[in-house]
Write a protein that holds these residues in place. Sequence first.
Motif, short mmCIF file in Angstrom:
data_model
loop_
_atom_site.label_atom_id
_atom_site.label_comp_id
_atom_site.label_asym_id
_atom_site.label_seq_id
_atom_site.Cartn_x
_atom_site.Cartn_y
_atom_site.Cartn_z
N PHE A 46 -4.65 2.41 13.26
CA PHE A 46 -4.36 1.00 13.07
C PHE A 46 -2.73 1.34 12.04
O PHE A 46 -2.66 2.35 11.10
N ASN A 47 -1.68 0.50 11.95
CA ASN A 47 -0.42 0.95 11.80
C ASN A 47 0.01 -0.29 10.73
O ASN A 47 0.36 -0.63 10.04
N VAL A 73 -8.17 -8.15 4.25
CA VAL A 73 -8.52 -7.38 5.31
C VAL A 73 -7.63 -5.91 5.20
O VAL A 73 -5.75 -6.52 4.65
N ALA A 74 -7.90 -5.37 5.20
CA ALA A 74 -7.01 -4.09 5.81
C ALA A 74 -7.29 -2.99 6.80
O ALA A 74 -8.75 -3.47 7.01
N LEU A 75 -6.49 -2.39 7.77
CA LEU A 75 -7.35 -1.83 8.46
C LEU A 75 -6.33 -0.08 8.17
O LEU A 75 -5.16 -0.23 8.17
N VAL A 132 1.01 -0.90 0.23
CA VAL A 132 0.40 -0.71 0.21
C VAL A 132 0.81 1.43 0.03
O VAL A 132 1.99 1.73 0.67
N ASP A 133 0.73 2.75 -0.50
CA ASP A 133 1.47 3.55 -0.31
C ASP A 133 0.09 4.27 0.83
O ASP A 133 -0.98 4.74 0.16
N ILE A 134 0.68 4.50 2.17
CA ILE A 134 -0.92 4.85 2.78
C ILE A 134 -1.23 6.84 2.73
O ILE A 134 -2.23 5.93 2.73
N ASN A 135 -0.27 7.37 2.39
CA ASN A 135 -0.79 9.17 2.45
C ASN A 135 -1.48 9.10 1.26
O ASN A 135 -2.09 9.27 1.30
N GLN A 136 -0.93 8.05 -0.14
CA GLN A 136 -2.07 8.29 -1.39
C GLN A 136 -2.76 7.58 -1.27
O GLN A 136 -3.94 7.66 -2.72
N PRO A 151 -10.57 4.04 0.19
CA PRO A 151 -11.99 4.41 0.93
C PRO A 151 -10.92 5.58 2.94
O PRO A 151 -11.40 5.60 3.11
N ASP A 152 -9.83 4.68 3.00
CA ASP A 152 -9.43 4.82 4.54
C ASP A 152 -7.87 5.38 4.45
O ASP A 152 -6.81 4.33 3.33
N GLU A 153 -6.92 5.43 4.94
CA GLU A 153 -5.67 5.62 5.34
C GLU A 153 -5.32 4.26 6.03
O GLU A 153 -5.20 4.13 7.11
N MET A 154 -5.31 2.81 5.14
CA MET A 154 -4.93 1.56 5.37
C MET A 154 -3.75 1.54 5.65
O MET A 154 -2.69 1.63 5.03
N GLY A 155 -2.97 1.36 6.36
CA GLY A 155 -1.90 1.24 7.54
C GLY A 155 -1.47 -0.61 7.10
O GLY A 155 -0.17 -0.19 7.10
N CYS A 156 -1.94 -1.04 7.21
CA CYS A 156 -1.53 -2.58 6.91
C CYS A 156 -2.88 -3.54 5.83
O CYS A 156 -4.51 -2.97 6.23
N VAL A 157 -2.66 -4.45 4.87
CA VAL A 157 -3.77 -5.33 4.20
C VAL A 157 -2.30 -6.00 5.00
O VAL A 157 -1.48 -6.83 4.96
#
Length: 295
Positions: free
Chosen positions: A103-104, A73-75, A28-32, A57-63
């Motif tokens: 979540f990170n 699953v994305a968090l 993932v690119d968290i910021n984008q 749809p969210d800043e996903m820190g982890c997939v």
Amino acid sequence: MMPWQALPLPACSLAESPRYAHGGWAWVDINQRVLYRLNQHDIFKPKPQNLHTLQLPDEMGCVLPTAKADTWVALGRQGGWLIEGDTCTHQLNAPFDSGKHRFNDGRADTVGRIWISTLVDARSPATAALYCIESGKAELKIADLIVGNGLAFSPKGDSVFLSDTRHKCIWRFDYTVETGELSNQQLIKQYSEGTARPDGACFSADGSYWVAILEGYRLDRFSERGEFIESVELPLAKPTMPCFGGEQGNVLLVCSAQADEKFPNAPGFENISLVACETGFKALHENFADATHLA
């Protein structure tokens, strides 16, 4: 270790959470807010038709992968999400103040429980934590973190490593998978020199724990018991997380945050977000998250 290769993949602002599962790679690119999925074994020669991007749809820190190839699953900041193909569905409310935390970094254990740490946006006070998500509930397991990171389960699944990027330390725990309980917390490394600090991590099949050292231009490798083994130099200033994979399991991929004037990447890697090399190590199979735990 073979020489590091710059990968011809899109530049990221903050590349994180690399995974290898179902014969392909993801990060993932968290910021984008973008999920990248490369549906092929070979990370060195990505075919454009095999690279799939999904706006999140969210800043996903982890997939985290699941047993189904098209389901993840994305968090993120708003909690837990289920990604099915190109559809993202919110499943779990965040167990924290989303205006101050997200979540990170996380992993699934060997039976599919979802373990996930958080971070504090302001980097103070230490109100982040490590949670275990099971049966629709997020149970707080470790408190007083600032930037929870580096979560990885050993090959046998009976020990866990966890880092805190802001506290600049790494801990080891014993883990009882039958009950989901952590015990015997041990500090195995406290970083003190400069700004170099531990970020994301993974285990290889031999029991080595590989941790990215942000602003340190390297990976540090530890034994399963927590003994330091070696440092591996990188051409990236701000590595965020490593991941083993590939058809033979011997490819090591490293993601990074965007370099800057103070911490530039090595020449030839100026605008590179991902590098990889072939190694003499083998991937540890990624545990699949049980997506039913989100609901």
